[in-house]
Design an enzyme around this catalytic site. Structure first.
Site, PDB file in Angstrom:
ATOM      1  N   ALA A  11     -50.795 -39.608  72.531  1.00 37.70           N
ATOM      2  CA  ALA A  11     -51.115 -38.396  71.769  1.00 37.70           C
ATOM      3  C   ALA A  11     -51.055 -38.664  70.264  1.00 37.70           C
ATOM      4  O   ALA A  11     -51.943 -38.238  69.513  1.00 37.70           O
ATOM      5  CB  ALA A  11     -50.158 -37.268  72.144  1.00 37.70           C
ATOM      6  N   CYS A  42     -49.823 -46.285  81.713  1.00 35.47           N
ATOM      7  CA  CYS A  42     -50.391 -46.315  83.067  1.00 35.47           C
ATOM      8  C   CYS A  42     -50.773 -47.723  83.487  1.00 35.47           C
ATOM      9  O   CYS A  42     -50.965 -48.000  84.665  1.00 35.47           O
ATOM     10  CB  CYS A  42     -51.633 -45.435  83.152  1.00 35.47           C
ATOM     11  SG  CYS A  42     -51.369 -43.784  82.494  1.00 35.47           S
ATOM     12  N   ALA A 111     -44.983 -35.899  68.796  1.00 33.34           N
ATOM     13  CA  ALA A 111     -45.590 -36.538  69.970  1.00 33.34           C
ATOM     14  C   ALA A 111     -44.564 -37.542  70.499  1.00 33.34           C
ATOM     15  O   ALA A 111     -44.804 -38.744  70.551  1.00 33.34           O
ATOM     16  CB  ALA A 111     -46.898 -37.215  69.593  1.00 33.34           C
ATOM     17  N   GLY A 113     -43.219 -37.794  73.420  1.00 34.73           N
ATOM     18  CA  GLY A 113     -43.345 -38.311  74.783  1.00 34.73           C
ATOM     19  C   GLY A 113     -42.251 -37.874  75.725  1.00 34.73           C
ATOM     20  O   GLY A 113     -41.649 -36.800  75.569  1.00 34.73           O
ATOM     21  N   GLY A 244     -38.340 -40.107  87.947  1.00 35.92           N
ATOM     22  CA  GLY A 244     -39.079 -39.126  87.152  1.00 35.92           C
ATOM     23  C   GLY A 244     -38.808 -39.286  85.678  1.00 35.92           C
ATOM     24  O   GLY A 244     -38.032 -40.152  85.255  1.00 35.92           O
ATOM     25  N   THR A 273     -46.821 -25.235  67.519  1.00 37.35           N
ATOM     26  CA  THR A 273     -45.532 -24.734  68.006  1.00 37.35           C
ATOM     27  C   THR A 273     -45.277 -23.373  67.347  1.00 37.35           C
ATOM     28  O   THR A 273     -46.123 -22.859  66.619  1.00 37.35           O
ATOM     29  CB  THR A 273     -44.383 -25.684  67.641  1.00 37.35           C
ATOM     30  OG1 THR A 273     -44.203 -25.646  66.209  1.00 37.35           O
ATOM     31  CG2 THR A 273     -44.673 -27.111  68.083  1.00 37.35           C
ATOM     32  N   TYR A 279     -47.013 -29.047  64.887  1.00 37.78           N
ATOM     33  CA  TYR A 279     -47.794 -29.150  66.119  1.00 37.78           C
ATOM     34  C   TYR A 279     -47.052 -30.061  67.084  1.00 37.78           C
ATOM     35  O   TYR A 279     -46.181 -30.836  66.689  1.00 37.78           O
ATOM     36  CB  TYR A 279     -49.177 -29.747  65.804  1.00 37.78           C
ATOM     37  CG  TYR A 279     -50.036 -28.877  64.907  1.00 37.78           C
ATOM     38  CD1 TYR A 279     -49.736 -28.739  63.543  1.00 37.78           C
ATOM     39  CD2 TYR A 279     -51.139 -28.200  65.401  1.00 37.78           C
ATOM     40  CE1 TYR A 279     -50.518 -27.935  62.717  1.00 37.78           C
ATOM     41  CE2 TYR A 279     -51.931 -27.406  64.580  1.00 37.78           C
ATOM     42  CZ  TYR A 279     -51.613 -27.277  63.241  1.00 37.78           C
ATOM     43  OH  TYR A 279     -52.387 -26.480  62.433  1.00 37.78           O
ATOM     44  N   ASP A 283     -46.844 -35.942  76.204  1.00 41.62           N
ATOM     45  CA  ASP A 283     -45.908 -35.755  77.311  1.00 41.62           C
ATOM     46  C   ASP A 283     -44.724 -34.853  76.977  1.00 41.62           C
ATOM     47  O   ASP A 283     -43.985 -34.441  77.879  1.00 41.62           O
ATOM     48  CB  ASP A 283     -45.366 -37.116  77.783  1.00 41.62           C
ATOM     49  CG  ASP A 283     -46.407 -37.914  78.551  1.00 41.62           C
ATOM     50  OD1 ASP A 283     -47.527 -37.403  78.760  1.00 41.62           O
ATOM     51  OD2 ASP A 283     -46.098 -39.056  78.923  1.00 41.62           O
ATOM     52  N   GLY A 301     -51.487 -39.568  80.938  1.00 42.77           N
ATOM     53  CA  GLY A 301     -52.165 -40.183  79.805  1.00 42.77           C
ATOM     54  C   GLY A 301     -53.448 -39.476  79.407  1.00 42.77           C
ATOM     55  O   GLY A 301     -53.777 -39.355  78.223  1.00 42.77           O
TER      56      GLY A 301
END
Lengths: 449, 449
Positions: A11, A42, A111, A113, A244, A273, A279, A283, A301
Site C-alpha cells: 500500500a 505472497c 500503511a 500492515g 494468522g 481516517t 489516511y 493490511d 496484496g
C-alpha cells in the site's frame, strides 16, 4: 506539499508512486521499519520452496531503485514511533543510528500492515519456531532448511499461509503435520469444500490435525516437539507459525485514530481516517464488504495495492474511491487451486441471508482435449432474489478464470439464472460450450423453488 | 406431442435433450443427414493433429447412445427435403434405403447448421482439396496425410478454422502457406492485433500471404499448384479450403421462413421463426448483438448449444429467452491464445460509435513465478459514456480468463474506469495484484479526455 508515508510494502509504495505521478512537485518520504520495501509477501512461499530462486525475485523495488524510478524518498530501517496530530509531525527513529527525529507532514498515510500472531504458549521462545511475514522471516526458514536438513516440520495453522508453506516444505522433502484449531482448514471456505483440500493434502502425505490447538512447544534449546490440546505429541525439527495476522494499529490508536469493529483502522472510501489529513491503507485498515455493506478485514496484496492507489490520488487532491471488496482470494495448495469470492453459506447465514447452494463438478475444458480435469464449483445464492452471493471453486486448472468471472458477476449483482446468458469464450483447449458456472447457476437457481 | 428436429449436431441435440427432460412424454425425433450426430466441430482440428487420438473422442454421442441416454429418437442419414407448413409435415428421405416419407409434427426445430463455402474457382473439382466441417471431412484429411505423407499444404482462408488447421498440419511436419484475401488474418480482430498472430505464424515457419485471393487450382487429377490473383504459384500436395461457412437456409427459405439481414434465419428471443410452431437454432440462425442491438451471425458451438437449450424449453412450453451474444470467441494458434469479445475498433466505427482504444502488455501472473509471459490487451471504449464496448487479448497464458472477465463486464455494461473496482483473485501463480484488464481500463479511460 509534504507527504509522509508510514510503511513501504504494497500500500505504501503504491500510494507513493501514484501521488508522485499526480504531483511530481510533492515531497514524499516513506519510512519503513524493515530493510526491505516493496516485496511480494505472497511470493515468499515460492521463495522458500526455491521455485523463485533469487531473493531479489520477490523484491519488486529496493529502496534505491524505488527512489530512482518513482521519485519518492525511501527511509528504510526507520521506525515511526508516534504521530503528533496537533503539530502534524511524526517521531521517527533511525534504527541503525539510533537517532530520533521529528518530521513535519501536510498529509500522512498509515500503511503499517499486519503482523503474525504469536500466541503466548509455553515454549514459544524456543529456537526454530518461525513466523512468515517478511523476507527476513523467509531467509531464516531457508537458512534453517539448508543448514540443518530438517526432516519433519509442524505447521501451526491451516490458513492460506500455512498451506502454501506446507507445499514449500514438501518441495524440500520435509514431512509436514498441519495443526489447525478450527474443525477445517481454510476457514474462508465452507467445510465441505475445505474437506477436498484436506484430502488432497493427505494424498500428498501431509498429516492434517483438525480441531486441536497447540498448548506447548517442548525442546532443549530448539523446538523438538509440539504438544496439542488433545495430548498428541508431534516430534519435529522446526515449527512454522501461521495462525494468522493482526493489523498493526498501535501507532494509529495512540494518535487517537478510530479503529473499526474488525479491529483494523476505519477509513472512508477515500481512505481517510477520522483525523484530518491522515489516511490509512493496506493490511492495517478494514474494507467494506460489497455484498453486506458491513466492515470486513481481509488483508490481501491485491486489496492493499488498490488501497494504496486510491490513497495516493486523494493525498494529492485527485478524488478517487475504494468501494469495497468481495474477499476474493485464491491459493495454490500443491496441485490444487482453491478460490473463493463473496459469502460462504456459513457467512451468509451468519449475516442473516436465506440462501440455497449447490456443489457441482464440471470440466476445465473439452473432455477429449489433453489435461482434462474436473473442477468443483460451489455456488451460494440468495433464495429470495436469486442473486449470487458467493462461490468457491477448487480444481487443478481453470479455477482462477471461473472465480474471476464469478467475482465480476457478483460485482454486478447478477442472478444465478443469468450466468448462462454471459457470452463466455469457448474453444476445446480452454472451456466447454456450457461452462460449469452456467450449470451451477441453473442448478442452484432451481433450488429456490 | 410430436417434436421434429432437423439436424443433430450442437443445437439439435441440445434442444432434444432439454425438451425430453422437461416433457418425458413428448415424442421427439431428430433427422440428421450425416451418419454422425452430436460431434464437436470445434474439436476436429485436434483430431486431425492427433492430439485427440480416437475418432470417438470428438463424438459426444453416437445415435444409439443419444437415444439410450436422452430418450429422443435419432434418424441419422435421413435428410429432410421439404417442410409442409400448412399440413405440419416434413418430407424425409432415408438416404440409405432411398425412401421418402412424410412425418407429422406439432412443433418443428430447424437446426440445419452451416456449410463450408466452396468457391467457383477453376480447378475446384481436383482431388485433395478439402473443406472441414464434419467428421467425414476430417477423416478424409487424416487419410490423405497418412497415405500420402504430404509435405506441403496451402490453407485457403486465415480465419479460425484455417489457422487451427494450420496448427494441425504443422503437428504433422507439413509445410503450410496460408492465403487470405483480406489484408489481415482473423477479421474478427483489429488489424494491429491480427498482426501479432501473423508474426507468430511466421515464427513457426508458416508462409502467410495476405490481400491475395486464389484464382485457380492446377494439377492433373489432384491439386498440385495454387495460383493467386497476384500471380503467385504455390506448389502443394493438398489444399485446405477454409474461406468460411454459410448458413444452411435453403429448406427454411423454401418453406417461407423469413431470413434476417445477415442471411441467416431470423428468430425472436424464444427462437421462434415467423411461422407458427417452427423454431430455429444453431449455426443456421442469426443472433442479436447485445451491444448494438442489431442482428449478427457468428456461428459458434457455444452459441449453438445455448440456442438449442432455449429452443428445447420453448418447444415444450417452458418460457426461456436467448438474449444475444457479444461474439466472444477464442482460438489457439500454435502457442498463442487469441480471443475477442464485443466490438473491435473497426466494427465500432462502422456502427457509428465514437471510441477510444489502447493496447497494453501485462503479465499473466507474478513476474518471479515460473512461466511468466506477457499478454497483449486491446480495449475498446465508448468515448462519451466510458463504457467498454470490446476487447481483444492475445498471449500464451491467461487469455481465456481475461476475455471471460471482460465479456462479463461488457454484459453488465461496465465502464472502463470501473474495471479496477472488481475484486479479482490474486496469488502469484495466477495473477498480479493489479491486473492488465484494470490497467487497460484506466489507460483507455484516460484517453477519453
Amino acid at each position: 506539499m509534504k507527504i509522509v508515508i508510514i510503511g513501504g510494502v504494497a500500500a505504501g509504495t503504491s500510494a507513493a508512486a501514484r501521488a508522485k505521478r499526480i504531483n511530481p512537485e510533492a515531497e514524499i518520504v516513506i519510512f519503513e521499519r524493515d530493510s526491505d520495501i516493496s516485496y511480494s509477501g505472497c511470493g515468499l512461499p515460492y521463495y522458500i520452496s526455491n521455485i523463485v530462486e533469487e531473493r531479489d525475485g520477490v523484491i519488486i523495488y529496493t529502496p534505491e531503485r524505488f527512489e530512482a524510478k518513482k521519485g519518492a524518498e525511501v527511509k528504510s530501517q526507520h521506525s515511526v514511533e508516534d504521530i503528533l496530530v496537533d503539530s502534524k509531525e511524526v517521531i521517527v527513529r533511525d534504527i541503525l543510528r539510533d537517532e530520533i527525529n521529528r518530521v513535519k507532514y501536510d498529509k500522512l498515510l498509515i500503511a503499517t500492515g499486519a503482523s503474525p500472531i504469536v500466541p503466548e504458549i509455553k515454549g514459544i521462545d524456543l529456537d526454530n519456531i518461525f513466523p512468515l511475514r517478511n523476507v527476513h522471516n523467509a531467509d531464516r526458514i531457508i537458512d534453517h532448511i539448508q543448514l540443518n536438513q530438517p526432516k519433519k516440520a509442524v505447521v501451526i495453522g491451516g490458513g492460506y499461509i500455512g498451506l502454501e508453506l506446507t507445499e514449500s516444505l514438501l518441495e524440500h522433502d520435509i514431512e509436514v503435520s498441519v495443526v489447525e484449531k478450527a474443525h477445517q482448514v481454510l476457514t474462508n471456505l465452507d467445510d465441505d469444500m475445505a474437506e477436498i483440500v484436506v484430502e488432497h493434502l493427505q494424498d500428498k502425505g501431509v498429516e492434517v490435525i483438525l480441531g486441536d490447538g497447540v498448548i506447548e512447544f517442548q525442546g532443549d534449546k530448539s523446538v523438538e516437539r509440539v504438544i496439542t490440546e488433545s495430548g498428541q505429541e508431534l516430534d519435529c525439527d522446526f515449527v512454522i507459525l501461521a495462525i494468522g495476522v493482526r493489523p498493526n494499529t498501535d501507532l494509529a490508536k495512540r494518535a487517537g485514530i478510530e479503529l473499526g469493529q474488525t479491529g483494523a483502522i476505519k477509513v472512508n472510501s477515500k481512505m481517510e481516517t477520522n483525523i484530518a489529513d491522515i489516511y490509512a491503507a493496506g493490511d492495517c485498515v478494514e474494507s467494506t464488504n460489497l455484498i453486506t455493506g458491513q466492515p470486513i478485514w481481509v488483508p490481501l496484496g491485491s486489496t492493499a495495492n488498490k488501497h494504496g492507489r486510491v490513497a495516493g490520488s486523494n493525498l494529492c487532491g485527485v478524488e478517487d474511491e475504494f468501494k469495497g471488496i468481495l474477499a476474493t482470494s485464491i491459493t495454490k495448495v500443491c496441485d490444487l487451486a482453491v478460490a473463493c469470492t463473496g459469502l460462504t453459506v456459513r457467512e451468509a447465514k451468519e449475516k442473516g441471508y436465506d440462501v440455497v447452494s449447490s456443489v457441482i463438478k464440471a470440466g476445465n475444458h473439452a473432455g477429449y482435449y489433453p489435461d482434462y480435469t474436473k473442477i468443483t464449483i460451489k455456488l451460494v445464492v440468495e433464495k429470495d432474489s436469486g442473486r449470487v452471493l458467493g462461490g468457491q471453486i477448487i480444481g487443478k486448472d481453470g479455477v482462477d478464470k471461473r472465480i474471476d468471472v464469478l467475482a465480476t458477476a457478483i460485482h454486478n449483482e447478477m442472478k444465478a439464472a443469468e450466468l448462462i446468458d454471459i457470452d463466455l469464450s469457448y474453444a476445446p483447449p480452454f472451456s466447454v460450450p456450457k461452462d460449469g458456472l452456467m450449470i451451477a447457476g441453473l442448478v442452484t437457481d432451481k433450488k429456490r423453488n
